[in-house]
Motif scaffolding. Structure first.
Motif, PDB file in Angstrom:
ATOM      1  N   ARG A   1     -30.414  -2.185 -15.046  1.00 52.14           N
ATOM      2  CA  ARG A   1     -30.295  -1.349 -16.008  1.00 52.14           C
ATOM      3  C   ARG A   1     -31.292  -1.241 -16.952  1.00 52.14           C
TER       4      ARG A   1
ATOM      5  N   VAL B   1     -32.187   0.573 -21.178  1.00 55.20           N
ATOM      6  CA  VAL B   1     -31.686   1.674 -22.153  1.00 55.20           C
ATOM      7  C   VAL B   1     -32.691   2.245 -23.007  1.00 55.20           C
TER       8      VAL B   1
ATOM      9  N   ILE C   1     -27.898   4.554 -21.314  1.00 49.12           N
ATOM     10  CA  ILE C   1     -28.040   3.493 -20.513  1.00 49.12           C
ATOM     11  C   ILE C   1     -28.269   4.055 -19.008  1.00 49.12           C
TER      12      ILE C   1
ATOM     13  N   ARG D   1     -23.652  -4.546 -22.660  1.00 45.86           N
ATOM     14  CA  ARG D   1     -23.564  -3.517 -23.836  1.00 45.86           C
ATOM     15  C   ARG D   1     -23.477  -4.106 -25.159  1.00 45.86           C
TER      16      ARG D   1
END
Length: 569
Positions: free
Chosen positions: A495, A497, A510, A535
């Protein structure tokens, strides 16, 4: 079966981005046209489409007597929510001849919103759909840009006085909300040149028999653009000898063809490691065993525990520079970075990146130069015009990019000659940030034009010692974003961001390769973001020096007087 043609449509992006997106969509759809047989031996692809073990079951309506062509087309699309008996309900909406030809395994066209209908005119009915993503036959998901709706054509005929579909696009069509109910992401693991396992996100129907798809795709190998970056231990020519991978008392029973015996000791070890890591996402699987043409004993093993992230498990939640110097900020207060923190602060840097190691390397952008601080003291590595924030990979190479010359990046490891690497897919684009993933296998670029932004992700080729050799010649557009590009960082191996300016606020989004983007709120006048870990560890710095952390669904101020927010890796 007729092909589904998707045109991404108008973007305020540069034409180069549009071309990348268009080629990507075309590649997915051409692969979808080839399809995977609905019967016969299991091969790589979206095989074994039974729904009997899914956690979420849909029971769509069957066609009713006297239904209009519009109802038949709409009912056919709705029926794709149920894969029971190879989409038996959906096939009831097809003409008898075509029902035997339909190939649902070729991929998924994922849309969102309403679906205006036109027709039938000259035997053709049309649904206008707003695509959000495409899933190819290997389970690789790619988002699509916003734009005009896509016209999806269906040929319709009357059979015994009832409307039926005589030709439709390959694959299936699903609303995004339904798609995420009946399909689920899984991490498949392949090896980089140095032998480290790297995850790749794939989507399969949510059921215990996802084990069949996972093993088949491990055999098939990495998907573009990671082909050539990552590899599988399964020898060429290997296929599943049985039509499924059943789970018996927690054990995934894998029967392979004889070609698997061509694997040497290293590849056999890699195969087992791939299976142990990749099968952990299948509910109830605790181990695996491999037989060859039904002869047991080739290999067996336990499913591995969730791997520990390469991100440092530090108690410190942010790396900053403020009135007290350069160092770590946590709920307990500020702690300076030992050794080089004071020297970094004295440089008045505009960007700092720390490596994932302990003690960390520090790559510092200051007054148009990038300098690396390590055990041997400061070492200058780049002074080109337009330098952007540096990135440090797991092999301690410092990657430095330039907004002036975005197609060339330098990668330097202290004590070794620097490497100049071409990134051809950045030609003509406005580069705002370039970051290497924590596992060192991917490179993500945040690009912009006007009020639109996007993230392109390519692969990094290395030698067995981890030295970067090249970046793949193509990239995947992994995210399309409204707003001017501000900043980018990786959160973990799968992931990233982004921070984009939309009006007077900085929007946080995200996403990642093979994932749907999700918004995570916004911070007024945000300028930079750091994304190490979960997060809850995201941090945004605004232009007035206030540091914000994500708590629940909102951003809360955590500190004032912060001059710089640093990144890790």
């Amino acid at each position: 079966m007729s092909a589904m043609h998707v045109y991404p449509g108008r973007l305020t992006f540069s034409r180069r981005i549009r071309a990348v997106a268009g080629l990507l969509a075309a590649g997915i759809l051409l692969a979808g046209c080839q399809g995977v047989p609905a019967s016969g031996p299991v091969a790589a692809g979206l095989t074994d489409l039974e729904q009997g073990e899914q956690q979420v079951l849909f029971n769509p309506n069957r066609p009713v007597e006297g239904a209009s062509a519009k109802d038949i087309v709409g009912g056919f699309v709705d029926a794709a929510s149920s894969s029971t008996d190879n989409y038996a309900i959906a096939r009831q909406f097809l003409s008898p001849d075509y029902a035997e030809q339909g190939d649902p395994s070729a991929g998924v066209f994922i849309y969102e919103g309403s679906r205006p209908y036109r027709g039938p005119s000259e035997g053709v009915a049309i649904l206008s759909l707003s695509a959000t993503a495409l899933l190819d036959e290997h389970g690789t998901l790619t988002p699509t840009p916003e734009g005009p709706t896509t016209d999806v054509r269906f040929e319709v005929v009357q059979v015994g006085g009832e409307w039926r579909i005589s030709s439709a696009p390959n694959g299936i069509i699903l609303d995004q909300a339904i798609f995420t109910e009946v399909w689920a992401p899984h991490q498949l693991y392949f090896a980089d040149a140095a032998g480290a396992l790297v995850p790749d996100t794939r989507w399969f129907l949510s059921r215990a028999t996802a084990s069949t798809n996972i093993v088949a795709e491990l055999i098939a190998g990495p998907a573009d653009p990671m082909d050539g970056v990552l590899r599988s231990g399964f020898p060429a020519g290997t296929v599943l000898a049985s039509d499924a991978v059943p789970i018996v008392e927690g054990n995934a029973r894998i029967d392979l063809s004889g070609e698997v015996e061509n694997a040497d000791a290293a590849d056999r070890e890699l195969m087992s490691a791939q299976l142990a890591a990749s099968l952990r996402s299948v509910r109830g699987v605790t181990g695996f065993s491999i037989s060859v043409d039904q002869t047991p004993g080739f290999a067996e093993g336990s499913v591995a525990a969730q791997p520990v992230s390469g991100v440092p498990k530090s108690k410190f939640s942010a790396v900053i520079m403020g009135e007290e110097g350069f160092g770590f900020l946590s709920s307990a207060g500020f702690e300076p970075l030992e050794g080089v923190g004071a020297a970094i602060a004295d440089l008045d840097p505009s960007a700092v990146t720390l490596s994932q190691d302990e003690p960390p390397l520090a790559a510092v952008l200051e007054h148009g130069h990038v300098t690396v601080f390590g055990a041997g003291g400061p070492v200058p590595v780049d002074d080109r015009p337009g330098l952007l924030a540096p990135s440090i990979d797991r092999y301690e190479y410092v990657w430095v990019s330039s907004s002036v010359t975005p197609t060339t990046v330098s990668a330097t490891r202290i004590g070794r000659d620097p490497v100049s690497i071409a990134i051809p897919w950045l030609e003509g684009l406005s580069l705002r940030a370039l970051r290497v993933s924590p596992d060192g296998s991917r490179i993500a670029a945040l690009v912009a034009e006007g009020d639109s932004s996007g993230v392109l992700v390519g692969g990094i080729m290395r030698d067995r010692e981890g030295r970067p050799i090249a970046v793949t010649g193509t990239a995947v557009v992994s995210m399309f974003l409204p707003g001017a590009a501000l900043d980018l960082d990786w959160m973990d191996e799968t992931r990233f961001v982004t921070l984009t300016e939309v009006g007077s606020v900085a929007r946080v989004t995200i996403g990642g390769p093979g994932l749907f983007p999700t918004e995570a709120g916004s911070v007024a006048e945000g300028v930079s973001i750091a994304g190490t870990g979960s997060r809850s560890q995201l941090r945004v710095l605004d232009e007035d020096g206030a540091l914000f952390g994500l708590q629940g669904s909102g951003w809360q101020r955590q500190s004032n007087g912060v001059e710089l927010l640093a990144k890790r890796g």
